[in-house]
Design a protein around this motif. Sequence first.
Motif, mmCIF file in Angstrom:
data_model
loop_
_atom_site.group_PDB
_atom_site.id
_atom_site.type_symbol
_atom_site.label_atom_id
_atom_site.label_comp_id
_atom_site.label_asym_id
_atom_site.label_seq_id
_atom_site.Cartn_x
_atom_site.Cartn_y
_atom_site.Cartn_z
ATOM 1 N N ASN A 211 32.691 87.110 36.431
ATOM 2 C CA ASN A 211 33.579 86.174 35.728
ATOM 3 C C ASN A 211 34.883 85.970 36.487
ATOM 4 O OD1 ASN A 211 32.155 85.227 33.400
ATOM 5 N ND2 ASN A 211 32.258 87.312 32.576
ATOM 6 N N ASN B 153 36.341 82.505 37.680
ATOM 7 C CA ASN B 153 37.727 82.147 37.366
ATOM 8 C C ASN B 153 38.474 81.697 38.623
ATOM 9 O OD1 ASN B 153 37.407 82.861 34.708
ATOM 10 N ND2 ASN B 153 38.327 84.906 34.920
ATOM 11 N N HIS C 93 36.342 87.643 30.214
ATOM 12 C CA HIS C 93 37.794 87.661 30.441
ATOM 13 C C HIS C 93 38.496 87.012 29.249
ATOM 14 C CE1 HIS C 93 38.074 88.887 34.821
ATOM 15 N NE2 HIS C 93 36.790 88.903 34.560
ATOM 16 N N PHE D 152 41.767 84.784 27.615
ATOM 17 C CA PHE D 152 42.730 83.734 27.912
ATOM 18 C C PHE D 152 43.469 83.354 26.640
ATOM 19 C CE2 PHE D 152 39.278 83.510 30.856
ATOM 20 C CZ PHE D 152 39.898 83.359 32.080
ATOM 21 N N ALA E 290 40.084 78.457 31.748
ATOM 22 C CA ALA E 290 39.601 79.786 32.129
ATOM 23 C C ALA E 290 39.573 79.898 33.648
ATOM 24 C CB ALA E 290 38.221 80.025 31.532
ATOM 25 N N VAL E 291 40.758 79.998 34.215
ATOM 26 C CA VAL E 291 40.877 80.170 35.666
ATOM 27 C C VAL E 291 41.801 81.361 35.928
ATOM 28 C CG1 VAL E 291 40.498 77.728 36.171
ATOM 29 C CG2 VAL E 291 42.827 78.572 35.810
ATOM 30 N N ARG E 292 41.756 81.838 37.172
ATOM 31 C CA ARG E 292 42.419 83.098 37.492
ATOM 32 C C ARG E 292 43.878 83.146 37.067
ATOM 33 N NH1 ARG E 292 45.583 84.119 41.588
ATOM 34 N NH2 ARG E 292 44.766 82.416 42.833
ATOM 35 N N ASP F 155 44.406 84.175 33.600
ATOM 36 C CA ASP F 155 43.664 85.352 33.150
ATOM 37 C C ASP F 155 44.607 86.353 32.483
ATOM 38 O OD1 ASP F 155 41.795 87.371 32.839
ATOM 39 O OD2 ASP F 155 40.952 87.109 34.841
ATOM 40 N N VAL G 286 36.119 84.431 27.279
ATOM 41 C CA VAL G 286 35.267 83.535 28.067
ATOM 42 C C VAL G 286 34.385 84.354 28.996
ATOM 43 C CG1 VAL G 286 35.188 81.625 29.716
ATOM 44 C CG2 VAL G 286 37.023 81.731 28.013
ATOM 45 N N ASP G 287 33.085 84.142 28.834
ATOM 46 C CA ASP G 287 32.113 84.768 29.731
ATOM 47 C C ASP G 287 31.326 83.633 30.385
ATOM 48 O OD1 ASP G 287 30.026 86.087 30.969
ATOM 49 O OD2 ASP G 287 29.875 87.618 29.398
ATOM 50 N N HIS G 288 31.787 83.221 31.570
ATOM 51 C CA HIS G 288 31.120 82.114 32.276
ATOM 52 C C HIS G 288 29.666 82.458 32.546
ATOM 53 C CE1 HIS G 288 35.049 80.329 33.273
ATOM 54 N NE2 HIS G 288 35.442 81.514 33.684
#
Lengths: 87, 417, 980, 181
Positions: free
Chosen positions: B135, B139, C900, C902, C908-910, C913, C949-951
């Motif tokens: 993940n 991300n 992760h 948010f 949902a990007v780094r 996080d 969020v679990d992509h």
Amino acid sequence: MRLPCPLCGERDRREFYYQGHATMLDRPARDAGIDAWDDYLHNRDNIAGEVEDLWHHEAGCGAWIKVTRNTVTHEVSGAKLVNGARK
Amino acid sequence: MGYSALKIFKEGLFGQKGWKPVWRNPEPKPEYDVIIIGGGGHGLSTAYYLAKAHGITNVAVLEKGYLGGGNVGRNTTIVRANYLLPGNSEFYSHSLKLWEGMEQDLNYNTMMSQRGIINLFHSDGQRDAFARRGNAMINQGDDAILLDRDGVKDMLPMIDYDNVRFPIYGGLYHPRGGTARHDAVAWGYARGADQRGVDLIQNCEVTGIDIEGGVVRGVQTSRGAIRAKKVAIVVAGRSGQVAAMAGMRLPIESHVLQAFVTEGVKPILDNVVSFGMGHFYISQSDKGGLVFGGDLDFYASYAARGNLPMAEHVTDAAMTLMPSIGKARVLRSWGGIMDMSSDGSPIIDKTQTDGLYLNCGWCYGGFKAVPGSGFSYAHLIAKDVHHEPASKFRLDRFRTGRGLMDEEGTGSQHNLH
Amino acid sequence: MRVAGKGLNAHGAPVTFTFDGTTFEGREGDTLAAALLANDVRLVGRSFKYHRPRGILTAGSEEPNALVTMGTDAAQDPNIRATTQEIYDGLAARSQNAWPSLNRDVMAVNDLLSPFLSAGFYYKTFMWPKSFWEKVYEPIIRRAAGLGALSGATNEDTYEKAFAHCDVLIIGAGPAGLMAALTAARSGADVILADEDSQMGGRLLAETYDVDGQAGADWAAGIVEDLRGMANVRLMTRTTVTGAYDQGTYGALELVNHHRTPNAAVPRECFWRIVAKRSILCAGALERPIAFPNNDRPGIMTAGAVRTYLNRWGVAPGKSVTVFANNDDAHRTAVDLVDAGVTVAGVIDSRADAPQFGDYPVFKSGLVIATKGRLCLESITVQHSGGTRDIRTDCLAMSGGWNPTVHLTCHMNGRPTWDDYILSFVPTDGSIPGMSVAGAASGVFSTHGCLESGIKIAREVVLELGLTAGDIDMPSADDSAYRIEPLWQVEGKGRKWLDFQNDVHVKDINLAAQENFRSVEHMKRYTTQGMATDQGKNSNVSALAVLADATGRGIPETGTTTFRPPYVPVSIGAMGAGAQGHGFAPERHMTSHHATLDRGAPMIEAGLWYRPSYFPKTGETTWLESCNREVNMVRNTVGICDVSTLGKIDIQGPDAAAFLDFVYCNTFLTLKENRVRYGLMLREDGYVMDDGTTARLGPNQYVMTTTTAAAGQVMKHLDWVSQALRPDLDVRFGSVTEQWAQFAVAGPKSRDLLNSILDQGIDGESWPFMACGDVQISGVAGRLFRISFSGEHAYEIAVPSRYGASLFRQLCAQAEAMGGGVYGMEALNVLRIEKGFITHSEIHGRVNAADIGFGRMVSQKKDCIGNTASQRPDVVGGEREQLVGLKPIDPKGKLTAGAHLFVDGADAVRVNDQGYVTSVCYSPTLGHDLALGFLLDGHNRHGETVQLVDHLRGVETVCEVCHPVFLDPDNTRAKETSNG
Amino acid sequence: MVKLIANTPCGDLLPRAIGTVSLDEVIVDQITFVAPFNGQQKAVSDALKAAIGIGFPAPNRCIGTGPRAMWCGMGQALVMGASCPDLAAQCVDQSDAWAIVKVHGVDAAAVLARLTPLDLRASEFKRGHTARTLIGHMTGGITRSGAQSFEVMVMRSMAATLVHELTQAAENMHGRETSLR
């Protein structure tokens, strides 16, 4: 590779766990300050040549030993018990 | 000289007489704008990007042996961007993008092969940890797929699913990861740097760093003194010793890592696979050799060779995971010197000496960083500001504890990362 | 072609074998190569790059061409050297790297394209279009490359590993090795004599020299018999020493059963680790080919190999043989052939003063400048002092001189030294500590010299070992001088091959030099010279000479590449012997193991241990059903769980409490007898190492528990602290993990259950929460701890392990009788998540005490491991991710571990996080999913909502952040004191 | 009323005989781990001698024929086959902690040489010698009990692995020997 355990004699390296340089024996005082602790925890001289490093005879007698060893040739010239009082 | 299929055809017709040297053999000049100590992958890519991205071409790369003779010449060639922690994520992501355009950029076939990497996991706990990693990769904008056991089985039929000591629960698949031809990476960057005017000076060992009043002035070498406005250290396993020339003691311990290749066999393994319970990873080279490795030998060493216990541990792991390769024969084993940092992550930073820069601590993962490290280091040297994707690789993080990037969670003991 | 009466196995029984499906007959004692040559089979393989037809080049393990595949399915074994493989009845070998057949290999088209496929051509092309590398070019290259094929089937053969120890290891049993072994053995040293061959004797088996008036082979057999009779000598045939490692450790590969019909009851190979105080390398020398145009045709062999086939196996590799050499030694090939009645069409000697040792034509100042014959040599063109002529010949024996087998001396980075007399490299003294070199390996080539050097070196070695060297009579033997002149390459039209397998020729080396790959390492890596399965044994010295010439340097200045282990390739099967299947790591079984299996519980690995996942009941179809039932059982009645895997360390001594205070961050000095306390252990860098409970059993006696995973690490850590940091503390400790079988008895009815099995009952007053002490179970002394990892009123009861299985069965039966039962790891995990108890999923090495809400446990009244580093402002303060509980806003919402966190609505990007999820379960008690996780500044965010969020699994769930303890925050259940 | 039944570590896995080698479980009723406190080694040794007739063993030695004292690590020994008196030492019951197998026969040393890096040559490892070392991947102890006899001990939970590995090694030896016939 073989190491001379002061208690068990020469043994195969696979019986030992390696920790790192023998400076780990010189634990700073609690209040020695952040620099002293940084140095203790992280920084190393990294000598290409003879060093003293710490090994644990984990699959043997359980002794922590200080080994004098050459990091270039892997020659081992001696080993001492970290705590010589016990046998 | 540009390389192309047409050029190869022409040279084939005329006896290969037209090929020119890939780089010159210059004598060292008395002074350079930048001296890069270390002609490995990172040093050569730094030189290339200094010239290409920043127009700084009055540069010398000083190499004590031959170009590309360090870890770039002795690794298991894995390229990936599958990191968990901020700081590493963005850096390796950037580096992977550079890999993807490298061959066209360098006009050199480095055989970057995005064949995909599968990290196997063997328990629910490991799956959850890999899911967190996957993940984080997404991300960051990179790719990751969580495979279940059947998904792994489809891709890797040669694994022993029935009798393995630690059963396969699944794998984290990173399709854009892969391998590259390691020597070619060094040569490609060397050629590119040389074409842009960088002096690549081999058999030139740095024996001292000249510092006056806290400012770097140049270096002493086996071929005489050379002055420089800036000096950049990038010597991997030798970092501790070269930094000591500038009075620095680094959070680095140098260790030996072994690697192995078998005799060539016909294609049997299409991906890069790593075993989660025994530090074992394997891929098959284009020549057919199974290239594999495992953990450090665990003792500090500059010998660039290892011993049998770890070699056997690695082959033991091979036999429990994929006993179908039991009849492949190990042809050669070798070792490299790994600059193990105290949190397992690298350092790209300025030092307390003006004009002296430091790039080290790549542990056993430096190969995939070659383009990104050179790019970010060149940026720092040229502009004196950190390149954003590498901005967390600070030297002072160890002292303060802020921003440690301990991917393995093993703490400050260097060899456990 | 066999020569009547010749060969050491002249009277060997007939043996039937097949090659590429054709049946042939050989003789017992033949190698496959000898038997093929006896049957006039010349073409045996195809080269790697150009698929050139190739024949047998050598008679040893250095063979680059004659590689075959044996066996089928799981037994399929590729890249077997025909030159060392002994034949047996039924042996079936196949050629490899050729399709559809060895004679007509379509990939030979590469050879026609070779002008365009020069060294390193692939670095200059295949770059366009960008996507074609993985999709088009690479798959084609991969399919074309490789030699033999693995079957892909799981290995079914037996391999083994073993250790051996000796005073003197002698590597190679030729004349030098035999004399060294005899000398060392007679001095009383423990000797191991290892030789690659099936028969000891080395070159004496291949030559016609006499030793002490006997045929060399007979003399060798006599010495071997002497050695065999000595108790202090161990003879290891078919054993190649493959590597030299530190402190006198050597790797060696024994081919135990390659020479017989495969049999799973007999190890196929054994990988030896030999530890020797001293070693003597007597590995002989390898002959090198000469680089002349088209020197690779089947039928062109090394001169020494031709002698070996003739003298050892009675095989003439041709009907009309020619010899091409720059030294006297190769003339012996002509002499032996003539003596055996085989036609020698000429000896082409590059030297103007070439000698004449027998009745055969000698072409002085002679060079072979061309060869003809597609699948087998037909003729050669010779240029010599008298002009140029063609000679019809079907076998050319070539010798460019001999290279001492220096390889093992280079395994520790030693570089060999150039010797101008023999025009080759010899070992450099001291390259391997403890290793001496004797015989041809040291550059001494005459038989006399080898025998003498074996004795001399062995005497030196035994003296160093403090033994007395006995007198050994020096046998008489040939002592002719080795005369050689340099000859590295011959000008002429056509490619002059160096590395036969990898198809590297002189022009490739020259091209590397032209492109400034002048360093020998660059040349090697650019051209692949020396990277084939022989690792340059046949070609490196010649290639170096060519590079030296191309770069205008001498050979010594040009330098060498490094020989690295193994000397001969070692199968992964042998090096990894014993690890296949479950042998990779020991299995640890709890005393309840069999009872657990009897109950149908699936086992999962917990470190080395096997623990039950859940205990399915009839009618349950999923693990979750069983798990939910087991959780409810513990919450409502009583459950039993084997917890013996936790590390248990008995700690005693006057300073035991002080010691605990130093290894735990919280205080133990105040712990009372018969009480238990939770302890948190830090690493010296301030992060959490492990946690567990420690019970005080007596004034100076404690039992510490560790997590299952960290038991070994903690023991080592305690050893470290006690021996290295605090030797002043008088304390001792020993593991009692294995002594005690320990079972959790958890649930409201736990006391009732215990009272049904304990000899003396307990009550809530005498056994409050966190009490411990001795108990008796049917007269057996046990221990009872009132601790809880479920949050329920619970105990752990321990008995000596011999009673573990028995107690487990009775606890289970008793629990079931009370409406409870046994539970596994799945339920245990749910129970602890509901209570917010952490495991190594949470203390994963990057969290400190404050992160998990235990910041105040780090006592500042004392020093302890990790104290100072944990107090660094940037570790404690700053924005850190802290342990929180998470529950879905919608009770049906799904939570996943590894997701992760948010801020709700953020991408949902780094950069957005905020944290991550470590542990998840479905709580049957609360009726929805629960999670533990880490969230930035989480301790101050209870009540907020975050987006999980679990992509990877396509999950997005809005959650409420809460305290990590979901159930019974006041711990009233665990602290229950009533006697009801 | 419950009744506890005792099981041995190897249970029905042993005895076994393979080729020239026999594998038998060794049952020792009582094993006490003894680690003298600081400066107490001599006192402990004297007290042991007085109580059971044997002192504290030197490193890598196992003494006694009835009751035995087996060195088992730095400053540590196992008192076997006798109850241990009160000592100025940590004394811990380990009677149930070990799986002990006697390996006996012509090939006993050869079988063990497949598993342990220890130098087992009779000249180096004599009767009465004991060593803490590796047996396969397991930490354990090896004691020579005779010219062709050894006692191998590992953690109780690894009994099945120990028996498996010894059996496999013995079968390999046996396979080699039968194939020579």
